[in-house]
Design a protein around this motif. Structure first.
Motif, PDB file in Angstrom:
ATOM      1  N   GLY A 136       0.778  -1.230   0.000  1.00 60.09           N
ATOM      2  CA  GLY A 136       0.000   0.000   0.000  1.00 60.09           C
ATOM      3  C   GLY A 136       0.809   1.280   0.000  1.00 60.09           C
ATOM      4  N   ARG A 137       2.114   1.175   0.104  1.00 62.77           N
ATOM      5  CA  ARG A 137       2.947   2.375   0.110  1.00 62.77           C
ATOM      6  C   ARG A 137       3.156   2.851  -1.325  1.00 62.77           C
ATOM      7  N   PHE A 138       3.016   4.138  -1.531  1.00 64.48           N
ATOM      8  CA  PHE A 138       3.186   4.732  -2.855  1.00 64.48           C
ATOM      9  C   PHE A 138       4.588   5.311  -2.971  1.00 64.48           C
ATOM     10  N   ILE A 139       5.127   5.274  -4.177  1.00 65.35           N
ATOM     11  CA  ILE A 139       6.437   5.860  -4.443  1.00 65.35           C
ATOM     12  C   ILE A 139       6.353   6.683  -5.718  1.00 65.35           C
ATOM     13  N   LEU A 140       7.084   7.766  -5.726  1.00 59.09           N
ATOM     14  CA  LEU A 140       7.080   8.644  -6.887  1.00 59.09           C
ATOM     15  C   LEU A 140       7.779   7.979  -8.060  1.00 59.09           C
TER      16      LEU A 140
ATOM     17  N   GLY B 151       1.818   8.790  -6.086  1.00 60.01           N
ATOM     18  CA  GLY B 151       2.810   7.983  -6.772  1.00 60.01           C
ATOM     19  C   GLY B 151       2.157   6.705  -7.254  1.00 60.01           C
ATOM     20  N   TYR B 152       2.933   5.643  -7.234  1.00 57.07           N
ATOM     21  CA  TYR B 152       2.443   4.340  -7.699  1.00 57.07           C
ATOM     22  C   TYR B 152       2.644   3.293  -6.612  1.00 57.07           C
ATOM     23  N   THR B 153       1.766   2.318  -6.625  1.00 65.09           N
ATOM     24  CA  THR B 153       1.876   1.149  -5.769  1.00 65.09           C
ATOM     25  C   THR B 153       1.331  -0.043  -6.548  1.00 65.09           C
ATOM     26  N   LEU B 154       1.610  -1.230  -6.070  1.00 60.75           N
ATOM     27  CA  LEU B 154       1.066  -2.418  -6.713  1.00 60.75           C
ATOM     28  C   LEU B 154      -0.442  -2.479  -6.476  1.00 60.75           C
ATOM     29  N   ALA B 155      -1.173  -2.920  -7.467  1.00 60.59           N
ATOM     30  CA  ALA B 155      -2.625  -3.070  -7.349  1.00 60.59           C
ATOM     31  C   ALA B 155      -2.992  -4.408  -6.718  1.00 60.59           C
ATOM     32  N   ARG B 156      -2.058  -5.342  -6.722  1.00 65.44           N
ATOM     33  CA  ARG B 156      -2.270  -6.660  -6.113  1.00 65.44           C
ATOM     34  C   ARG B 156      -1.017  -7.017  -5.325  1.00 65.44           C
ATOM     35  N   LEU B 157      -1.112  -8.046  -4.548  1.00 71.65           N
ATOM     36  CA  LEU B 157       0.064  -8.519  -3.813  1.00 71.65           C
ATOM     37  C   LEU B 157       1.125  -9.033  -4.789  1.00 71.65           C
ATOM     38  N   PRO B 158       2.400  -8.931  -4.438  1.00 67.44           N
ATOM     39  CA  PRO B 158       3.462  -9.415  -5.322  1.00 67.44           C
ATOM     40  C   PRO B 158       3.304 -10.879  -5.726  1.00 67.44           C
ATOM     41  N   ALA B 159       2.761 -11.698  -4.849  1.00 64.32           N
ATOM     42  CA  ALA B 159       2.569 -13.120  -5.165  1.00 64.32           C
ATOM     43  C   ALA B 159       1.463 -13.330  -6.189  1.00 64.32           C
ATOM     44  N   GLU B 160       0.675 -12.292  -6.466  1.00 62.99           N
ATOM     45  CA  GLU B 160      -0.437 -12.393  -7.404  1.00 62.99           C
ATOM     46  C   GLU B 160      -0.128 -11.770  -8.763  1.00 62.99           C
ATOM     47  N   ILE B 161       1.101 -11.292  -8.955  1.00 60.77           N
ATOM     48  CA  ILE B 161       1.495 -10.690 -10.232  1.00 60.77           C
ATOM     49  C   ILE B 161       2.651 -11.493 -10.802  1.00 60.77           C
ATOM     50  N   SER B 162       2.411 -12.123 -11.936  1.00 63.34           N
ATOM     51  CA  SER B 162       3.463 -12.928 -12.566  1.00 63.34           C
ATOM     52  C   SER B 162       4.223 -12.098 -13.598  1.00 63.34           C
TER      53      SER B 162
END
Length: 168
Positions: A26-30, A67-78
């Motif tokens: 949930g953390r956003f980064i520029l 900024g941007y963050t993942l929309a799903r958990l890392p384990a859910e993005i291949s």
């Protein structure tokens, strides 16, 4: 090392998402932080991340804490998800049969071989997730300095959702 060649956009997308996987959920980064670490223009990376957001792999937020963050958990993005988001829609191999007046399209071995190869490629890419990349990264003694945006120490990753308990 020989192998498939993907576009620079695909490479930037994979490594950019990998960097996001290092962050707390949930953390956003520029984007400027990622762009400066990857030594690429922010405007070019912005176009890459717009595609990732349209594909549902990232979320964007404007404003001071944006900024941007993942929309799903890392384990859910291949890795396959990322390649599909960045790759053109048509198949990787397109035959020029019509231009050659070829009548073998229906039974063409070459078309079948390339279609099967593409299916196998995606099957392999779909087996590797951002969580896998992060786990491998944490185990490695030689780390990629650019990816350590605000990377916590290995000890601080205890309980990090991207790192399965069996990998720690």
């Amino acid at each position: 090392m020989p192998g498939l060649q993907f576009s620079q956009s695909t490479d930037l997308a994979i490594h950019g998402l990998w960097a996001l996987a290092c962050l707390e959920t949930g953390r956003f980064i520029l984007l400027s932080d990622i762009a400066s670490r990857q030594h690429v223009s922010e405007s070019y990376l912005s176009k890459v991340f717009q595609r990732l957001t349209r594909a549902g792999l990232t979320r964007a937020m404007r404003g001071k804490r944006g900024g941007y963050t993942l929309a799903r958990l890392p384990a859910e993005i291949s890795v396959g998800d990322v390649v599909r988001a960045m790759a053109p829609e048509p198949p990787m191999y397109q035959c020029l049969a019509q231009e050659r007046c070829c009548e073998a399209i229906e039974n063409c071995v070459l078309l079948r071989v390339f279609a099967e190869a593409e299916q196998h490629m995606y099957a392999v890419l779909d087996r590797v997730t951002l969580a896998d990349l992060l786990t491998d990264f944490l185990r490695s003694e030689k780390r990629m300095g650019w990816i350590q945006l605000h990377m916590p120490s290995a000890d601080a990753l205890e309980g990090h959702p991207a790192v399965p308990p069996s990998s720690r």
